[in-house]
Scaffold this motif. Structure first.
Motif, PDB file in Angstrom:
ATOM      1  N   ARG A   1       0.854  -1.204   0.000  1.00 31.26           N
ATOM      2  CA  ARG A   1       0.000   0.000   0.000  1.00 31.26           C
ATOM      3  C   ARG A   1       0.886   1.250   0.000  1.00 31.26           C
ATOM      4  O   ARG A   1       0.542   2.275  -0.591  1.00 31.26           O
ATOM      5  N   GLY A   2       2.053   1.153   0.649  1.00 28.94           N
ATOM      6  CA  GLY A   2       2.997   2.282   0.661  1.00 28.94           C
ATOM      7  C   GLY A   2       3.455   2.631  -0.744  1.00 28.94           C
ATOM      8  O   GLY A   2       3.469   3.806  -1.146  1.00 28.94           O
ATOM      9  N   SER A   3       3.804   1.603  -1.526  1.00 30.40           N
ATOM     10  CA  SER A   3       4.247   1.844  -2.918  1.00 30.40           C
ATOM     11  C   SER A   3       3.088   2.399  -3.739  1.00 30.40           C
ATOM     12  O   SER A   3       3.239   3.362  -4.489  1.00 30.40           O
ATOM     13  N   LEU A   4       1.903   1.783  -3.564  1.00 36.56           N
ATOM     14  CA  LEU A   4       0.724   2.222  -4.332  1.00 36.56           C
ATOM     15  C   LEU A   4       0.387   3.680  -3.987  1.00 36.56           C
ATOM     16  O   LEU A   4       0.117   4.489  -4.874  1.00 36.56           O
ATOM     17  N   GLY A   5       0.484   3.995  -2.697  1.00 30.21           N
ATOM     18  CA  GLY A   5       0.188   5.359  -2.246  1.00 30.21           C
ATOM     19  C   GLY A   5       1.149   6.366  -2.870  1.00 30.21           C
ATOM     20  O   GLY A   5       0.743   7.441  -3.321  1.00 30.21           O
ATOM     21  N   PHE A   6       2.425   5.995  -2.934  1.00 29.55           N
ATOM     22  CA  PHE A   6       3.413   6.899  -3.518  1.00 29.55           C
ATOM     23  C   PHE A   6       3.096   7.145  -4.993  1.00 29.55           C
ATOM     24  O   PHE A   6       3.076   8.276  -5.460  1.00 29.55           O
ATOM     25  N   VAL A   7       2.819   6.060  -5.735  1.00 28.36           N
ATOM     26  CA  VAL A   7       2.546   6.188  -7.179  1.00 28.36           C
ATOM     27  C   VAL A   7       1.279   7.001  -7.418  1.00 28.36           C
ATOM     28  O   VAL A   7       1.229   7.858  -8.294  1.00 28.36           O
ATOM     29  N   SER A   8       0.284   6.764  -6.559  1.00 21.26           N
ATOM     30  CA  SER A   8      -0.972   7.491  -6.736  1.00 21.26           C
ATOM     31  C   SER A   8      -0.790   8.980  -6.424  1.00 21.26           C
ATOM     32  O   SER A   8      -1.322   9.838  -7.113  1.00 21.26           O
ATOM     33  N   GLU A   9       0.015   9.307  -5.414  1.00 22.62           N
ATOM     34  CA  GLU A   9       0.194  10.716  -5.035  1.00 22.62           C
ATOM     35  C   GLU A   9       1.159  11.452  -5.960  1.00 22.62           C
ATOM     36  O   GLU A   9       0.886  12.578  -6.400  1.00 22.62           O
ATOM     37  N   PHE A  10       2.270  10.825  -6.332  1.00 19.36           N
ATOM     38  CA  PHE A  10       3.312  11.548  -7.074  1.00 19.36           C
ATOM     39  C   PHE A  10       3.255  11.308  -8.580  1.00 19.36           C
ATOM     40  O   PHE A  10       3.995  11.921  -9.344  1.00 19.36           O
ATOM     41  N   LYS A  11       2.368  10.414  -9.012  1.00 22.20           N
ATOM     42  CA  LYS A  11       2.076  10.229 -10.447  1.00 22.20           C
ATOM     43  C   LYS A  11       3.306  10.254 -11.343  1.00 22.20           C
ATOM     44  O   LYS A  11       3.453  11.166 -12.183  1.00 22.20           O
ATOM     45  N   PRO A  12       4.212   9.294 -11.221  1.00 25.17           N
ATOM     46  CA  PRO A  12       5.364   9.268 -12.123  1.00 25.17           C
ATOM     47  C   PRO A  12       4.909   9.163 -13.577  1.00 25.17           C
ATOM     48  O   PRO A  12       3.976   8.416 -13.885  1.00 25.17           O
ATOM     49  N   ASP A  13       5.560   9.907 -14.465  1.00 24.16           N
ATOM     50  CA  ASP A  13       5.216   9.881 -15.893  1.00 24.16           C
ATOM     51  C   ASP A  13       5.823   8.643 -16.551  1.00 24.16           C
ATOM     52  O   ASP A  13       5.265   8.095 -17.496  1.00 24.16           O
ATOM     53  N   VAL A  14       7.021   8.261 -16.070  1.00 22.58           N
ATOM     54  CA  VAL A  14       7.709   7.073 -16.581  1.00 22.58           C
ATOM     55  C   VAL A  14       7.849   6.106 -15.412  1.00 22.58           C
ATOM     56  O   VAL A  14       8.253   6.534 -14.319  1.00 22.58           O
ATOM     57  N   PHE A  15       7.474   4.849 -15.621  1.00 20.06           N
ATOM     58  CA  PHE A  15       7.386   3.916 -14.500  1.00 20.06           C
ATOM     59  C   PHE A  15       7.995   2.579 -14.904  1.00 20.06           C
ATOM     60  O   PHE A  15       7.409   1.839 -15.691  1.00 20.06           O
ATOM     61  N   ASN A  16       9.193   2.317 -14.412  1.00 19.34           N
ATOM     62  CA  ASN A  16       9.848   1.035 -14.713  1.00 19.34           C
ATOM     63  C   ASN A  16       9.522   0.063 -13.587  1.00 19.34           C
ATOM     64  O   ASN A  16      10.124   0.150 -12.514  1.00 19.34           O
ATOM     65  N   LEU A  17       8.553  -0.797 -13.812  1.00 15.79           N
ATOM     66  CA  LEU A  17       8.086  -1.728 -12.781  1.00 15.79           C
ATOM     67  C   LEU A  17       8.713  -3.103 -12.998  1.00 15.79           C
ATOM     68  O   LEU A  17       8.665  -3.631 -14.104  1.00 15.79           O
ATOM     69  N   SER A  18       9.335  -3.657 -11.968  1.00 18.78           N
ATOM     70  CA  SER A  18       9.880  -5.021 -12.068  1.00 18.78           C
ATOM     71  C   SER A  18       9.279  -5.886 -10.977  1.00 18.78           C
ATOM     72  O   SER A  18       9.118  -5.427  -9.844  1.00 18.78           O
ATOM     73  N   LYS A  19       8.979  -7.122 -11.321  1.00 22.81           N
ATOM     74  CA  LYS A  19       8.582  -8.083 -10.297  1.00 22.81           C
ATOM     75  C   LYS A  19       9.873  -8.593  -9.664  1.00 22.81           C
ATOM     76  O   LYS A  19      10.847  -8.852 -10.373  1.00 22.81           O
ATOM     77  N   PHE A  20       9.886  -8.725  -8.353  1.00 18.47           N
ATOM     78  CA  PHE A  20      11.109  -9.170  -7.674  1.00 18.47           C
ATOM     79  C   PHE A  20      11.601 -10.482  -8.278  1.00 18.47           C
ATOM     80  O   PHE A  20      10.809 -11.383  -8.551  1.00 18.47           O
ATOM     81  N   SER A  21      12.893 -10.559  -8.533  1.00 20.04           N
ATOM     82  CA  SER A  21      13.453 -11.851  -8.946  1.00 20.04           C
ATOM     83  C   SER A  21      14.723 -12.080  -8.145  1.00 20.04           C
ATOM     84  O   SER A  21      15.503 -11.148  -7.921  1.00 20.04           O
ATOM     85  N   ARG A  22      14.912 -13.346  -7.716  1.00 21.19           N
ATOM     86  CA  ARG A  22      16.073 -13.682  -6.886  1.00 21.19           C
ATOM     87  C   ARG A  22      17.286 -13.875  -7.770  1.00 21.19           C
ATOM     88  O   ARG A  22      17.186 -14.528  -8.819  1.00 21.19           O
ATOM     89  N   HIS A  23      18.423 -13.349  -7.357  1.00 24.56           N
ATOM     90  CA  HIS A  23      19.659 -13.523  -8.125  1.00 24.56           C
ATOM     91  C   HIS A  23      20.726 -14.148  -7.232  1.00 24.56           C
ATOM     92  O   HIS A  23      21.013 -13.634  -6.146  1.00 24.56           O
TER      93      HIS A  23
END
Ligand code: SF4
Length: 430
Positions: A306-328
């Motif tokens: 919800r913290g991440s969602l709240g940030f995106v909803s409030e600050f509305k990034p124009d460019v958004f590089n979203l990655s699903k966590f992957s273990r390395h």
């Protein structure tokens, strides 16, 4: 003459590495071709930043090695640094050129041996074949000061190594002499440029020297981690006011939750990023904010998400590089238990939907407005792609005709915005 085909994955820095490979090979008498079928040598310049990209590249290595058993296959970049054994299993005859050894591409082909030793390789002032003559890419440093728990790039690139400030400026001067009108300054973390060499960030000094160079051009500054940027924020805001600077701010947050940021070892709290973006948006209300988020980090609770969602909803990034966590393998986070794929996918689509709504909203204010656009790409069907002063993508139609494909290329135009999408705007020369 032997013909070489170069295939590139990953960031702007890696695009530049491929340009350097092309320049060194051309200088050594090799030809460069646009597809693998007609090449004698294939160079695949790899990236390890995301699990998904890694898997795609490994499949590609296998396919190329099967399809072209008689051709020389070179795997370059970050993957030879972290997965040399596995690459050799996928393509037993491939040659490996590590990300600290691009200068050895000619030696590799002459001696038919791998180059993987870790060293500080200066990547400015080298011959290069730009993938777009209008865009000059200059790396300012390699590696970083971070030690993020999930990051494989760190395993490949290592600690921060900043290139000499005079050499970086000379590289930009040379690009401008060769016709570049858009300068990309890039690295893993531009904000800490020079800290290893001069004990403090010299990014502001570097930018000011570049902006003093003669000519009409624009500068796109690469990503900056919040912790380093916050220390130089006031000066950076004054640098961004220069009309040669695209009002484009790329600050990866990775998560909107302080608990997750702590577990990731990111070195800042989300409030600090909020202060940076609020300041940038106050000074440049139309400025473009780009960010990166990793969704589904193993310790990410519903509240963290919800913290991440709240940030995106409030600050509305124009460019958004979203990655699903992957273990390395080799990273701290490798030993953490992953969340279920279903949970991660659901969170990813919720985040993306939130981003799309916000980014579209940001662009609606441009409809009917006149904006200045620099056209840096020719697309098919008489369409051109340009960038406005905030680095928004603006699509413009040319008048067509025989030489229509280059009609607007390299031009600075006044364009009236007719319609907008999530990641672009459509305009008419007006
Ligand atoms: S700052 Fe962190 S995420 Fe970025 S390259 Fe360094 S270790 Fe990786």
């Amino acid at each position: 003459m032997k013909e070489v085909y170069i295939e590139t994955y990953g960031c702007a820095a890696n695009q530049n590495n491929s340009e350097i490979i092309g320049g060194l090979l051309r200088g050594a008498g090799y030809g460069l071709v646009g597809n693998s079928d007609i090449a004698d040598i294939i160079v695949l310049n790899s990236c390890v930043v995301k699990g998904k990209t890694e898997n795609k590249i490994k499949r590609r290595v296998q396919d190329l090695s099967k399809k072209y058993p008689k051709k020389i296959l070179v795997i370059a970049g970050c993957m030879p640094e972290t997965d040399a054994k596995e690459l050799k299993k996928l393509a037993v005859d491939c040659l490996l050129l590590g990300t600290h050894n691009f200068k050895n591409i000619v030696n590799l082909l002459k001696n038919y041996e791998n180059y993987l030793d870790k060293r500080n390789e200066v990547k400015v002032g080298l011959p290069k074949i730009s993938s777009n003559k209008l865009i000059g890419i200059t790396q300012i440093s390699e590696g970083c000061l971070g030690n993020c728990s999930y990051c494989k790039t760190k395993l490949a690139k290592g600690d921060l190594f900043s290139f000499d400030i005079d050499d970086v400026v000379k590289s930009v001067e040379s690009d401008l002499r060769n016709g570049a009108k858009e300068i990309w300054l890039t690295s893993q973390d531009c904000a800490v440029y020079g800290v290893d060499k001069y004990g403090e960030s010299r990014l502001v000094e570097l930018l000011r020297r570049v902006l003093l160079l003669k000519g009409r051009f624009k500068v796109r500054l690469g990503m900056m981690n919040p912790a380093g940027l916050f220390l130089i924020l006031d000066e950076m805001i004054s640098v961004f006011k220069d009309k040669k600077m695209y009002k484009f701010l790329h600050v990866p947050i990775q998560s909107g939750s302080d608990d997750v940021l702590k577990s990731m070892r990111r070195g800042y709290e989300i409030e600090l990023v909020e202060k940076i973006v609020e300041r940038f948006r106050k000074e440049f209300p139309d400025g473009v904010f780009a960010t990166d988020v990793i969704v589904g980090y193993p310790s990410e609770s519903v509240g963290d998400f919800r913290g991440s969602l709240g940030f995106v909803s409030e600050f509305k990034p124009d460019v958004f590089n979203l990655s699903k966590f992957s273990r390395h393998k080799g990273t701290e986070a490798w030993k953490l238990k992953e969340l279920s794929g279903e949970v991660v996918s659901k969170r990813a689509s919720e985040l993306m939907e939130c981003h799309r709504a916000g980014a579209l909203d940001n662009k609606k204010k441009f409809v009917g407005k006149k904006v200045k656009v620099f056209v840096n790409k020719s697309l098919s069907g008489g369409l051109f792609e340009g960038r406005d002063e905030n680095y928004n993508i603006v699509l413009v139609k040319g008048s067509g005709g025989e030489f229509g494909w280059k009609e607007l290329l390299g031009k600075n135009l006044e364009v009236v915005i007719k319609s907008v999408g999530v990641h672009h705007m459509v305009g008419e020369v007006g």
